[in-house]
Scaffold this active site. Structure first.
Site, PDB file in Angstrom:
ATOM      1  N   ASP A  68       0.937  -1.245  -0.012  1.00 32.03           N
ATOM      2  CA  ASP A  68      -0.070  -0.058   0.068  1.00 32.03           C
ATOM      3  C   ASP A  68       0.865   1.197   0.030  1.00 32.03           C
ATOM      4  O   ASP A  68       1.905   1.126   0.384  1.00 32.03           O
ATOM      5  CB  ASP A  68      -0.976  -0.045   1.275  1.00 32.03           C
ATOM      6  CG  ASP A  68      -2.012  -1.129   1.197  1.00 32.03           C
ATOM      7  OD1 ASP A  68      -2.351  -1.343   0.154  1.00 32.03           O
ATOM      8  OD2 ASP A  68      -2.592  -1.549   2.064  1.00 32.03           O
TER       9      ASP A  68
ATOM     10  N   TYR B 113       6.094  -8.931   8.635  1.00 31.01           N
ATOM     11  CA  TYR B 113       5.833  -7.269   8.753  1.00 31.01           C
ATOM     12  C   TYR B 113       6.218  -6.975  10.151  1.00 31.01           C
ATOM     13  O   TYR B 113       5.833  -7.740  11.066  1.00 31.01           O
ATOM     14  CB  TYR B 113       4.442  -7.161   8.434  1.00 31.01           C
ATOM     15  CG  TYR B 113       4.121  -7.758   6.828  1.00 31.01           C
ATOM     16  CD1 TYR B 113       3.986  -6.502   6.122  1.00 31.01           C
ATOM     17  CD2 TYR B 113       3.524  -8.676   6.577  1.00 31.01           C
ATOM     18  CE1 TYR B 113       3.739  -6.839   4.568  1.00 31.01           C
ATOM     19  CE2 TYR B 113       2.953  -9.134   5.306  1.00 31.01           C
ATOM     20  CZ  TYR B 113       3.284  -8.102   4.316  1.00 31.01           C
ATOM     21  OH  TYR B 113       2.716  -8.447   3.110  1.00 31.01           O
TER      22      TYR B 113
END
Length: 336
Positions: free
Chosen positions: A51, A79
């Site tokens: 994103d 992540y």
């Protein structure tokens, strides 16, 4: 950062993989476009987008390495993320309009409750993807339907959360509107197709206070880590100075991603002519420390291995087909 005037490379970059540390505020497609100029070729692809607000590892294939991306897209990801407890948003991240705002305070039992909720979200789970994902609903992206005012509820699908843990103590604070919130840093190791913003959403639901994602950084894709990635600025500076892009060669990528088998000279020659080899050739393949686990659309592991000639040159990617070892991608022999 001067992304509007990216220089064009004076020579086409070598075939291989480029690891980029994507900054916030830039789309993955922007990075691909920049790299096409830097690499002086249109043949650049990515192994999974990030994103615009997310940062971290973006793997790009250049030249023939774009054929490798099919396998890297399905690799596990890692992540670092921050979830804000106490507010839910339309997009499940900080860009969206706040939809519920019950607030959250740092009660003494909150860390234990967070840990219990994270445990419940770990393992093989059915996850409802974010409504603002790129998944198509009757031919239209879900996020486009949401932006058009539609209510979108996507069907749950299986994902695997290998690890989902809290990093440090929850941090109490206040949102822009004064609502009491608590920020929680998370570390996530998950299968491809997992929506980390959906994990934040479901964490808030489990705690009964709502939550959304405020920060996301991808730190790993399969055997590759963000520590070996270059920032866009450094890539621009390198090309502007006449230097080559720091591309990982195809042979290096193949050894890190796939089981490897050393072929006899005659076998390497046969593969380069598109000929098949006995099935037992792949029995000698040695798996790397962190193999890429890719899946076909049917969910079956493709069993791809890398074949090398006696000098260590990459000959082909191989797979069992029709009872034989057959090349699925043949690489030209390196010049002497």
């Amino acid at each position: 950062m001067r992304y509007a005037d990216v220089p064009r490379g004076t020579a086409t970059a070598a075939d291989g993989l480029l690891a980029v540390d994507k900054p916030t505020g830039v789309t993955s497609h922007d990075v691909v476009a920049m790299t096409r100029r830097l690499a002086a070729t249109r043949k650049v692809g990515h192994a999974g987008t990030l994103d615009p607000l997310a940062t971290g590892l973006l793997l790009l294939g250049i030249g023939r390495a774009t054929r490798f991306l099919t396998y890297l897209v399905g690799a596990d990801k890692t992540y670092l993320a921050t979830a804000r407890l106490g507010q839910a948003t339309l997009t499940e991240d900080a860009e969206g309009e706040v939809t519920t705002s019950p607030g959250c305070t740092a009660a003494p039992d909150l860390p234990a409750r967070i840990d219990a909720a994270l445990t419940s979200l770990t393992g093989e789970i059915m996850q409802v993807p974010s409504a603002v994902s790129a998944i198509k609903v009757n031919g239209v992206r879900a996020y486009a339907r949401v932006r058009g005012g539609e209510e979108v509820v996507l069907p749950a699908r299986p994902v695997t959360i290998h690890a989902l843990v809290r990093r440090g103590d929850p941090r109490p604070g206040a949102a822009a509107d004064g609502t009491a919130v608590v920020d929680v840093d998370l570390e996530v190791h998950c299968s491809s197709g997992t929506y980390v913003r959906a994990l934040a959403r479901d964490l808030g639901a489990a705690l009964g206070c709502g939550a959304h994602l405020t920060a996301l950084r991808r730190t790993g894709v399969g055997p590759f880590t963000v520590e070996e990635a270059d920032g866009i600025d450094s890539l621009i500076d390198a090309v502007a100075a006449g230097q080559a892009l720091p591309v990982l060669p195809l042979a290096v990528v193949a050894r890190r991603c796939f089981p490897a088998v050393v072929l006899e000279a005659e076998q390497a020659r046969a593969l380069r002519y598109g000929q098949a080899l006995p099935a037992e050739v792949l029995d000698r393949a040695a798996a790397p420390a962190h193999p890429v686990v890719s899946k076909t659309s049917a969910g079956d592991a493709p069993g791809v291995a890398a074949g090398f000639d006696p000098e260590g040159g990459l000959v082909a990617l191989l797979a069992h087909k029709g009872g034989r070892t057959r090349p699925v991608l043949v690489l030209p022999k390196s010049p002497e």
